[in-house]
Design a protein around this motif. Structure first.
Motif, mmCIF file in Angstrom:
data_model
loop_
_atom_site.group_PDB
_atom_site.id
_atom_site.type_symbol
_atom_site.label_atom_id
_atom_site.label_comp_id
_atom_site.label_asym_id
_atom_site.label_seq_id
_atom_site.Cartn_x
_atom_site.Cartn_y
_atom_site.Cartn_z
ATOM 1 N N PRO A 125 1.020 -0.978 -0.264
ATOM 2 C CA PRO A 125 0.251 -0.299 0.023
ATOM 3 C C PRO A 125 0.803 1.447 0.056
ATOM 4 O O PRO A 125 2.438 1.487 0.437
ATOM 5 N N LEU A 126 -0.244 2.584 -0.035
ATOM 6 C CA LEU A 126 1.042 3.914 -0.589
ATOM 7 C C LEU A 126 1.396 3.876 0.721
ATOM 8 O O LEU A 126 0.749 3.884 1.849
ATOM 9 N N ASP A 127 2.157 4.814 1.041
ATOM 10 C CA ASP A 127 2.955 4.933 2.509
ATOM 11 C C ASP A 127 3.616 6.368 2.648
ATOM 12 O O ASP A 127 2.690 7.327 1.832
ATOM 13 N N ALA A 128 3.651 6.898 3.652
ATOM 14 C CA ALA A 128 4.072 8.431 4.410
ATOM 15 C C ALA A 128 5.398 9.149 2.448
ATOM 16 O O ALA A 128 4.873 10.126 3.390
ATOM 17 N N GLY A 129 5.896 8.533 2.267
ATOM 18 C CA GLY A 129 7.091 8.823 1.647
ATOM 19 C C GLY A 129 6.321 8.774 0.187
ATOM 20 O O GLY A 129 7.188 8.648 -0.654
ATOM 21 N N GLU A 130 5.442 8.855 0.035
ATOM 22 C CA GLU A 130 4.543 8.349 -1.610
ATOM 23 C C GLU A 130 2.965 9.300 -1.736
ATOM 24 O O GLU A 130 2.692 9.762 -2.914
ATOM 25 N N VAL A 131 2.771 9.780 -0.705
ATOM 26 C CA VAL A 131 1.863 10.984 -0.688
ATOM 27 C C VAL A 131 1.818 12.108 -0.513
ATOM 28 O O VAL A 131 3.145 12.744 0.374
ATOM 29 N N PRO A 132 1.240 12.827 -0.828
ATOM 30 C CA PRO A 132 1.050 14.706 -0.729
ATOM 31 C C PRO A 132 1.319 14.748 1.099
ATOM 32 O O PRO A 132 0.794 13.950 1.239
ATOM 33 N N ARG A 133 1.673 15.607 1.652
ATOM 34 C CA ARG A 133 2.291 15.693 3.075
ATOM 35 C C ARG A 133 1.020 15.925 3.584
ATOM 36 O O ARG A 133 0.478 15.737 4.465
ATOM 37 N N ASP A 134 0.271 17.168 3.045
ATOM 38 C CA ASP A 134 -1.199 17.271 3.353
ATOM 39 C C ASP A 134 -2.410 16.298 3.038
ATOM 40 O O ASP A 134 -3.537 16.788 4.000
ATOM 41 N N GLN A 135 -1.510 14.901 2.678
ATOM 42 C CA GLN A 135 -2.358 13.751 2.486
ATOM 43 C C GLN A 135 -2.378 13.042 3.677
ATOM 44 O O GLN A 135 -3.201 11.700 4.184
ATOM 45 N N LEU A 136 -1.610 13.280 4.684
ATOM 46 C CA LEU A 136 -0.703 12.523 5.490
ATOM 47 C C LEU A 136 -1.866 11.523 6.494
ATOM 48 O O LEU A 136 -2.029 10.778 6.653
ATOM 49 N N ASP A 137 -2.294 12.929 7.318
ATOM 50 C CA ASP A 137 -3.806 12.343 8.060
ATOM 51 C C ASP A 137 -4.569 11.768 7.377
ATOM 52 O O ASP A 137 -5.171 10.978 7.690
ATOM 53 N N ALA A 138 -4.980 12.134 6.616
ATOM 54 C CA ALA A 138 -6.067 11.259 5.283
ATOM 55 C C ALA A 138 -5.315 9.436 5.080
ATOM 56 O O ALA A 138 -5.883 8.148 5.478
ATOM 57 N N LEU A 139 -3.947 9.288 4.809
ATOM 58 C CA LEU A 139 -3.555 8.307 4.873
ATOM 59 C C LEU A 139 -3.438 7.930 6.206
ATOM 60 O O LEU A 139 -3.797 6.483 6.365
ATOM 61 N N TRP A 140 -3.172 8.202 7.213
ATOM 62 C CA TRP A 140 -3.115 7.930 8.091
ATOM 63 C C TRP A 140 -4.615 7.240 9.050
ATOM 64 O O TRP A 140 -4.603 5.670 9.158
ATOM 65 N N LEU A 141 -6.313 7.570 8.542
ATOM 66 C CA LEU A 141 -7.082 7.323 8.948
ATOM 67 C C LEU A 141 -7.282 5.931 8.186
ATOM 68 O O LEU A 141 -7.971 5.251 8.641
ATOM 69 N N ALA A 268 -12.843 9.270 16.257
ATOM 70 C CA ALA A 268 -12.740 8.140 17.403
ATOM 71 C C ALA A 268 -10.962 7.881 16.893
ATOM 72 O O ALA A 268 -10.946 6.745 17.884
ATOM 73 N N LEU A 269 -10.472 8.364 16.212
ATOM 74 C CA LEU A 269 -9.204 7.843 16.219
ATOM 75 C C LEU A 269 -7.813 8.180 17.251
ATOM 76 O O LEU A 269 -7.803 7.369 18.055
ATOM 77 N N LEU A 270 -8.216 9.689 17.458
ATOM 78 C CA LEU A 270 -7.063 10.508 18.368
ATOM 79 C C LEU A 270 -8.100 9.598 19.797
ATOM 80 O O LEU A 270 -7.146 9.750 20.482
#
Length: 380
Positions: A125-141, A268-270
């Motif tokens: 799957p895509l990881d934090a080195g492969e998505v725009p930085r503003d999508q990092l929270d979306a990637l985590w969730l 809910a995640l936090l």
């Protein structure tokens, strides 16, 4: 370069990859879940030899593993001056692109039949080195599966992941061979999600599932082999300390963790106890993915409390990178990290945190944003 590449696992954007590859050179795409495409391969040598000037993309190869014998003959014929010369096509390399699930039996069969003719690439799957930085929270969730990450809403993303989990348990895993009740495996997978990043306690899992330890080990081996779970090994260097010997276990995609636990949004995640372990799992997968091929990954923990979340020993380097993972904007290090570093004497000491700036925490220790450390590991 090998004549065949096998990419897996099945579920991670393979069709998109195949289409991108197909745009770069003459190619033909066969979906082996399609009865029509399987019918074309009733006489595989005859059909494939007619397309020797093209890249042949064979998707869902686990549906027809008997093709490996035919591929071996065609590859060898091309290497020895048979089909493959026409139209400037390189006869010795890159003739077939094979896409399929990371089935243990499939990997074994392909390696035995195509030894010396195949190269394996893991499509994670895509990881934090492969998505725009503003999508990092979306990637985590949402996790790194493209259809989940790019869904129109969190609810749509959660539905996709729920459907994926159900399909994988009820259809894909049984087709790969193991006969395990879907509900039992789902319970086991959910238990691992609750314990994201914890030391493996096989006895506790066995009691909860009413099975023995060997059965739990078999379930875990299956999920690891299918690239759904990571078993992070403890550091085994020659140090005069009592080291923890049990591995740590992570469900590799954070979005699947949250789907299995019913976490549907950031609030809910936090507020969920798994938040720290989930963030740690995302960071570990991203950093291992960014590191050069052949990098060895471990964690370090002693019975006295010295601990480092991740040690990465890259090829050609004698000392590892020591990486501590913190969720939050004000990372603070415990004494155990410094004690562990005194024991190991790592090459670099980094602390991954949720912010965006890079700054020193103490002598030789820097706090770094996750995407920045991914870039550092990939480039230096």
């Amino acid at each position: 370069m090998p004549a065949v590449a096998l990419l897996g696992p099945r579920q991670v954007g393979k069709t998109t990859l195949a289409l991108e590859v197909a745009e770069s050179r003459p190619s033909i795409y066969l979906d082996l879940e399609s009865a029509a495409d399987r019918a074309k391969l009733a006489e595989p040598e005859l059909y494939l030899s007619q397309h020797a000037d093209k890249l042949v993309i064979l998707d869902e190869i686990q549906r027809t593993p008997e093709l490996f014998q035919s591929l071996r003959g065609l590859i060898d014929a091309g290497r020895h001056g048979g089909q493959g010369k026409q139209k400037g096509f390189p006869k010795k390399s890159g003739r077939f692109l094979i896409l399929g699930s990371a089935s243990v039996d499939l990997l074994k069969q392909s390696s035995e039949t195509l030894a010396g003719r195949i190269r394996y690439l893991e499509l994670a799957p895509l990881d934090a080195g492969e998505v725009p930085r503003d999508q990092l929270d979306a990637l985590w969730l949402r996790g790194g599966f493209p259809d989940s990450l790019l869904a129109n809403s969190n609810a749509a993303s959660l539905r996709w992941r729920g459907d994926f989990i159900r399909t994988y348990l009820e259809r894909d895993i049984p087709q790969l061979g193991p006969r395990i009740p879907a509900e039992t495996l789902r319970r086991f997978w959910t238990m691992l999600s609750h314990q994201q990043g914890s030391l493996l306690n096989a006895a506790s899992l066995a009691r909860a599932l009413a099975v023995d330890g060997k059965t739990v080990a078999a379930y875990l081996d299956l999920l690891v082999d299918l690239l759904l779970v990571r078993r992070l090994a403890p550091w085994h260097g020659n140090v005069r300390k009592r080291l923890v010997k049990s591995p740590k276990v992570y469900v590799r995609d954070s979005g699947l963790v949250h789907a299995l636990l019913g976490i549907d949004d950031h609030e809910a995640l936090l507020g969920h106890p798994v938040a720290g372990g989930s963030w740690e799992g995302l960071a570990i997968e991203s950093l291992i993915g960014a590191a050069p091929p052949g990098t060895e990954a471990y964690f370090f923990r002693t019975s006295a409390g010295a601990e480092i979340d991740l040690l990465l020993k890259r090829p050609g380097e004698h000392k590892p990178w020591a990486i501590e993972i913190k969720r939050g904007l004000s990372p603070k290090l415990e004494r155990g990290f410094y004690l562990a570093c005194d024991t190991i004497n790592p090459q670099h000491r980094r602390v991954v945190y949720s912010g965006s700036e890079r700054f020193p925490l103490s002598e030789n220790v820097e706090a770094v944003a996750l995407p920045d450390l991914c870039e550092e590991l990939a480039s230096t």
